[in-house]
Every structure is written in C-alpha cells, then in structure tokens.
Design an enzyme around this catalytic site. Structure first.
Site, mmCIF file in Angstrom:
data_model
loop_
_atom_site.group_PDB
_atom_site.id
_atom_site.type_symbol
_atom_site.label_atom_id
_atom_site.label_comp_id
_atom_site.label_asym_id
_atom_site.label_seq_id
_atom_site.Cartn_x
_atom_site.Cartn_y
_atom_site.Cartn_z
ATOM 1 C CG ASP A 157 -43.706 5.601 26.659
ATOM 2 O OD1 ASP A 157 -42.982 5.399 27.678
ATOM 3 O OD2 ASP A 157 -44.710 6.227 26.562
ATOM 4 C CD GLU A 408 -44.659 8.965 18.073
ATOM 5 O OE1 GLU A 408 -43.822 8.650 19.006
ATOM 6 O OE2 GLU A 408 -45.880 9.760 18.640
ATOM 7 C CE1 TYR A 464 -49.703 11.870 23.864
ATOM 8 C CE2 TYR A 464 -48.488 11.883 22.025
ATOM 9 C CZ TYR A 464 -49.339 11.094 22.981
ATOM 10 O OH TYR A 464 -49.274 9.838 22.703
ATOM 11 C CD GLU A 501 -49.432 7.260 20.372
ATOM 12 O OE1 GLU A 501 -48.820 8.175 20.985
ATOM 13 O OE2 GLU A 501 -49.011 6.109 19.845
HETATM 14 C C1 BDP Z 1 -45.966 8.473 21.378
HETATM 15 C C2 BDP Z 1 -45.759 6.910 21.370
HETATM 16 C C3 BDP Z 1 -46.244 6.260 22.379
HETATM 17 C C4 BDP Z 1 -46.021 6.921 23.877
HETATM 18 C C5 BDP Z 1 -46.760 8.217 23.878
HETATM 19 C C6 BDP Z 1 -46.377 8.746 25.186
HETATM 20 O O1 BDP Z 1 -46.248 6.649 19.979
HETATM 21 O O2 BDP Z 1 -45.851 5.021 22.390
HETATM 22 O O3 BDP Z 1 -46.495 6.074 24.788
HETATM 23 O O4 BDP Z 1 -46.200 8.955 22.938
HETATM 24 O O5 BDP Z 1 -45.469 9.534 25.426
HETATM 25 O O6 BDP Z 1 -44.551 8.921 21.392
HETATM 26 O O7 BDP Z 1 -47.044 8.708 26.076
#
Ligand code: BDP
Length: 591
Positions: A157, A408, A464, A501
C-alpha cells in the site's frame, strides 16, 4: 560495506545532480549517448519530476546518464563507484561496459571500477527497472501481454516510486584498504570490552586502533586489528539521550606510512527481552512513535534529509521516542541521524507483500480470498539477500534495537512456520549483536490462526479495530481488540506486544459534529479508544501509530487522491486535530 567517507587516505566525490533520463521503449546501446532525454534530479524518484503521466506510470526499464570528469592522478588509486540505493533493480555501465548489477531497491551496492575509469571524461549509465514479481522483495503480480507491455499489481500500500533514490558517489582508497568493521562489545556495569571485527584487504604491516569519546578524548587503544579494548567508565547510549564513541582504525606499512584510515561511530547499550518487557540498558522501554514512509513531494522516495530532520524534531516535540522503517531500510543518512537524536528504530527489511491475495486498493484490507502464498511465491533467496544487506549495513547503529523480517506476510497459511524459521535463524546468524527479531503481524493472522509468533522475540501487531473491522463502532472495536490481546498473551506469555500499526484515514480539514469516519474528530476518538485498551494491558509495550504523515499510494477507491490519509500529519506536515492529544499523552506518559 562501510559508509563512504573522506579520510586521510580516501577521497570522496558526489555524482548527484541533474542527469539525463528516458524510458526504454526500444533498444539502447550503452556505448552511445542517450537520445530523446529529459533532465532528472538524482537522487530522487523519477515519477513526480515530469508532467508526463505516461512516463510516471511506465512499467519496465529506464535509463539514466551522466558525464563526469576524473583527474589523471586519481587513476593511481583504487576507485569505487557506490550507489546508496536504486529502486527496484539495475545494471550500471561505465564507459559502455557493465560494471555492476543489483536486485533490491533499498540497500547500497558498490563496484571497483579502477579498470574502467579514464582520465578526463567518463560516461555513466544506469538501466533501472521498476518491476517486481513473485520472487522479488517486495512482491507483485506481474504479467506481460502479447504486445510486450507489462501489467503489475503490487501487494503493498504505497506508490511504487522508482529511480536512483540515494546518492551516487565515487571514492578512492589505496590498494590496501579496510573492507569491513563491526564494533562488537560486551558490557559489564560501567566497563565495556570492545572486540571489533575488522577486515583489511591487501598487504599491511601493523595497525592501530583508538576509541574516542564525544569530546575527542582517547579512552582506549589497541595495537592490532584483533585487539580487545576496555572503556573503563562507559557513557551509555540511551533513548533520546544519545552518546556516540568513535573507533578509529589506522593501517600502516613497514615504513609506518599510513595506508588506510577509517572512523566508525558506535554507541554502547544493551538490549534484552524478559517477562513481557523490552529492556534497553536494563530498563523497560515503551515504544512511542510511528510507522513512517520515505515519501515526499517531488522527491518521491528519494533521499530528503531536510524532511527527515524536520520529522525527527516533530517526533521529539511530540514526546515520541521511536519509529519503524516501514516497509524497507531507510537511507543511511537517516539512520546515522537517528543514532545522534537517540531515536529508537525497528529496522524493517523490504519483505512487504508476501501474501498472495493481498490487494489493498480494491476491496480494503478486509477483503481476502484464501491464498497459497508459501507454494506460489518464491521469495526466499531475495528475502535472505535483503536481510543480509540490511544487517551488514546497519549492525553498528545503536538506534537499531530490533529487526523486523517482514510486514504482514501470510503467517496464517500452511508453510509460514517453516519459511520464517529459516529466515529468522538466518537473520540471527547475520547479526553480530544478536538483537531481538520480530515480524509484523497482519490482522487476519490473529492469535488463533498465526503460525509464526513462537519464533519471535516480540509480538508486533498491525490492528485496525474501528477502521477495517468494526468500522464506525468504537465500542465494539474496544471489546474485540481486548479479546484478541488476551488470546495473544495466553498463547505466548512473557512476550511483549507492540502495536506497530493502528489508525484511521482522516481527511485534514474534514470536521463532523457526528464524529463520522474520515473526520479529524473520528481519528481522535479512534486513538482514544485504542489507548484505553492498551492501558489496561500491562504486556502492551508500545504504540507506533499508522502513519506519521499521509503518503502516496496507487489511486484506489479508498485512496482518495492517491494518498493513504492515516497520517496524523498531512503530507506537507500540518497537524490534524489528534496531534495535541498525542503530544499531551506521550509527554506525560511514564509507563
Ligand atoms: C497495513 C499495511 C500498511 C498499510 C495499512 C493501511 O502494513 O502498509 O498502509 O495497512 O491499510 O496493511 O493503511
């Protein structure tokens, strides 16, 4: 490979500047001057420097050319051409002859060009490819149609910027030269025994080592390359309180003429992982900071040290203490600066996208078909090479406290354990300091499904809840997050968990009284909800937000304007509403 420096025995010339550039559309003869070119600044990505969208999006090969002059006297020396990085792979031609090729877009490489260089004018050409496939790191799905055109779907991404991204230098040494230094050491209280590993090529008679402190005072000496040296009263390198020593290596012939001289910076600190804690110098360290990208206007992924400096100052102003080099090793200058600023770094290799069915721009992170990654992708050889080159480049940086071997990957698919066992054993062998090793876990490889966690020293999670899952439902997000955390802790007790993240796309300037997703209010609520859960779990030992700043991606339904908007700053470093809150949290945090 040593960082290129001018010393008493070495000269250094930077070949960066305006080069000629073109996309390869037919055969190019490296012995002839390039025709139909445009000007291109080096180092930088080529993509955003022209107003030509066809060129910006071209898949395949590109040519760069520069002419430089060399004084006749310089030919008596050994001459080395060194590239900080060329993305993704390249061939280098000097005066029409191929002198180097390299696969992998984020680590340096060099070539001895003593026999190819001429007094006066020299012609340097670089043929660059931006192609990736199922064997490369990162990976992509690549096809070539009947007309010979490439079609590529990356499995990551961020925009696939390409070009000569870091500085190009020509340096000289004598025929006898220092080839490798690793400043290994053991620490016992205030006493440090430095046991450097030094390789010299060519003939020499004797050597002298000196260790200097930050005031330039000599604190230890050695009279051979194998000498152990003691620093009696060590000043430790601490997070946000850097302290750097210098190891000076001098090599002489029988007449005591100096043949080579090189100085390597290093810092002394210990790292351990014990009882849910990440210890730096014996004290628990809680990671506060960000995932970043090398990404900026016009430079693309090219070196941009004013911006790196600004980002580091912003991070420190906010009370952050660390970042991850998501998703590839950053430029050498940025790593050296992290050492000086005392920023703690999780150094990640470019193994992003080892997940066959990953496709972020179409359906979002939640939309995955089951794949067969470990049968279909063949990344092992390139993955090992990328790790070898990263560790070789970065092992002496005190800022680097942990290696991340992948971001990931499909760690829940059959074959993942075997693959990562080999990768992690290999990484451990490469690192003279034997740092902790992690791999960054993707949401669908949760505690029930992941097959790799037992191999890791620290569990790093990208989560997330409240965005790709439990969208606009932060209460549900909190309970799902808590439930998953408890499972990880039960499954792998004693291992600290660090969030590498978590975030929500946020359009700067979008406000919502109903605190709707994409607004600055939602981003604030999202982070508050996540922190509330982290703060209940003692084994959570870090929070690195996604992302420090908005960054360029492919265009996509959920990538408005071709950007990922999860930055807490915009791409031009203006703060979103959450920044003040974060700053307050981190500055007063004592965890
Ligand atoms: C994760 C990835 C990252 C993406 C992020 C997203 O590690 O590179 O930018 O999610 O979706 O999958 O914002």
């Amino acid at each position: 490979m040593l960082y290129p420096e001018q010393t008493a025995t070495r000269t250094l010339e930077d070949l960066s500047g305006m080069w000629k550039f073109k996309a390869e559309t037919g055969k190019v003869d490296p012995e002839k001057p390039l025709t139909d070119t445009v000007w291109m600044a080096v180092p930088a990505s080529f993509n955003d420097q022209t107003m030509n969208t066809q060129l910006r999006n071209h898949l395949g090969y590109f040519w760069y050319e520069t002419i430089f002059n060399v004084p006749a006297d310089q030919l008596k020396k050994r001459n080395v051409l060194r590239f900080g990085s060329v993305t993704q792979s390249c061939q280098v031609y000097l005066n029409g002859q191929e002198v180097a090729h390299h696969v992998g877009g984020f680590t340096p490489f060099e070539a001895d060009v003593s026999h190819h260089l001429r007094a006066g004018k020299n012609d340097l050409k670089v043929r660059v490819s931006n192609l990736l496939d199922n064997d490369t790191i990162p990976t992509a799905d690549l096809k070539k149609d009947e007309q010979g055109h490439y079609h590529m779907q990356t499995r990551f991404d961020f925009y696939n910027y390409a070009g000569i991204h870091r500085r190009v230098r020509l340096y000289t040494t004598n025929r006898t030269y220092i080839d490798h230094i690793a400043v290994n050491y053991d620490v016992e209280g205030a006493k440090t025994t430095v046991r450097p590993e030094i390789n010299v090529r060519g003939n020499y008679d004797h050597a002298q080592l000196r260790i200097l402190d930050e005031e330039g005072k000599v604190v230890a000496t050695g009279d051979s390359l194998q000498a152990d040296m003691n620093i009696a009263d060590t000043h430790r390198w601490q997070p946000l309180h850097a302290y750097l020593y210098e190891l000076e290596v001098n090599v002489y012939n029988q007449e005591s003429d100096l043949l080579d001289s090189y100085t390597q910076e290093f810092g002394v600190r210990t790292i351990a992982v014990k009882n849910d804690r990440f210890l730096i110098n014996g004290k628990p360290f809680y990671f506060k900071g960000f995932g970043r990208h090398e990404d900026s206007l016009a430079h693309g992924k090219g070196e941009n040290m004013p911006l790196v400096n600004m980002d580091y100052q912003i991070m420190k102003w906010m009370g952050a203490n660390s970042f991850r080099t998501s998703h590839y090793p950053y430029c050498e200058e940025a790593m050296r600066q992290a050492d000086r600023e005392g920023l703690v770094v999780i150094d990640e290799c470019p193994a992003v996208g080892i997940f066959e069915t990953f496709n972020v721009t179409l359906g979002g992170n939640g939309d995955f078909k089951h794949g067969n990654t470990w049968d279909h992708l063949n990344t092992m050889a390139n993955h090992k090479r990328a790790i070898k080159e990263m560790v070789e480049r970065d092992h002496d940086h005190p800022s680097v406290v942990m290696w991340s071997v992948a971001n990931e990957p499909a760690s829940h698919e059959n074959g993942a354990h075997e693959y990562f066992k080999e990768i992690i054993d290999y990484t451990r062998q490469q690192d003279p300091q034997k740092r902790p090793i992690t791999m960054v876990n993707i949401m669908m490889a949760n505690a029930d499904k992941d097959l790799v966690g037992d191999l890791l020293d620290v569990i790093c999670l990208n989560r997330y809840y409240g965005w790709y899952v439990d969208f606009n439902n932060l209460q549900q997000a909190q309970s799902d997050l808590k439930a998953e955390l408890e499972k990880w802790h039960q499954k792998l007790p004693g291992k600290p968990i660090v969030f590498t993240e978590f975030g929500a796309d946020t359009k700067a300037g979008l406000h919502s009284i109903l605190r709707m997703p994409y607004s600055e209010e939602y981003q604030l609520d999202y982070y508050k909800a996540n922190f509330a859960v982290f703060d209940q779990c003692d084994y959570v030992q870090g929070e690195q937000l996604w992302n420090f700043a908005d960054f360029a991606t492919d265009a996509g339904m959920i990538r408005i304007g071709g950007e990922n908007l999860k930055g807490v700053f915009t791409r031009d470093r203006q703060p979103k509403e959450v920044v003040e809150f974060l700053r307050h949290r981190w500055l007063k945090m004592d965890k």
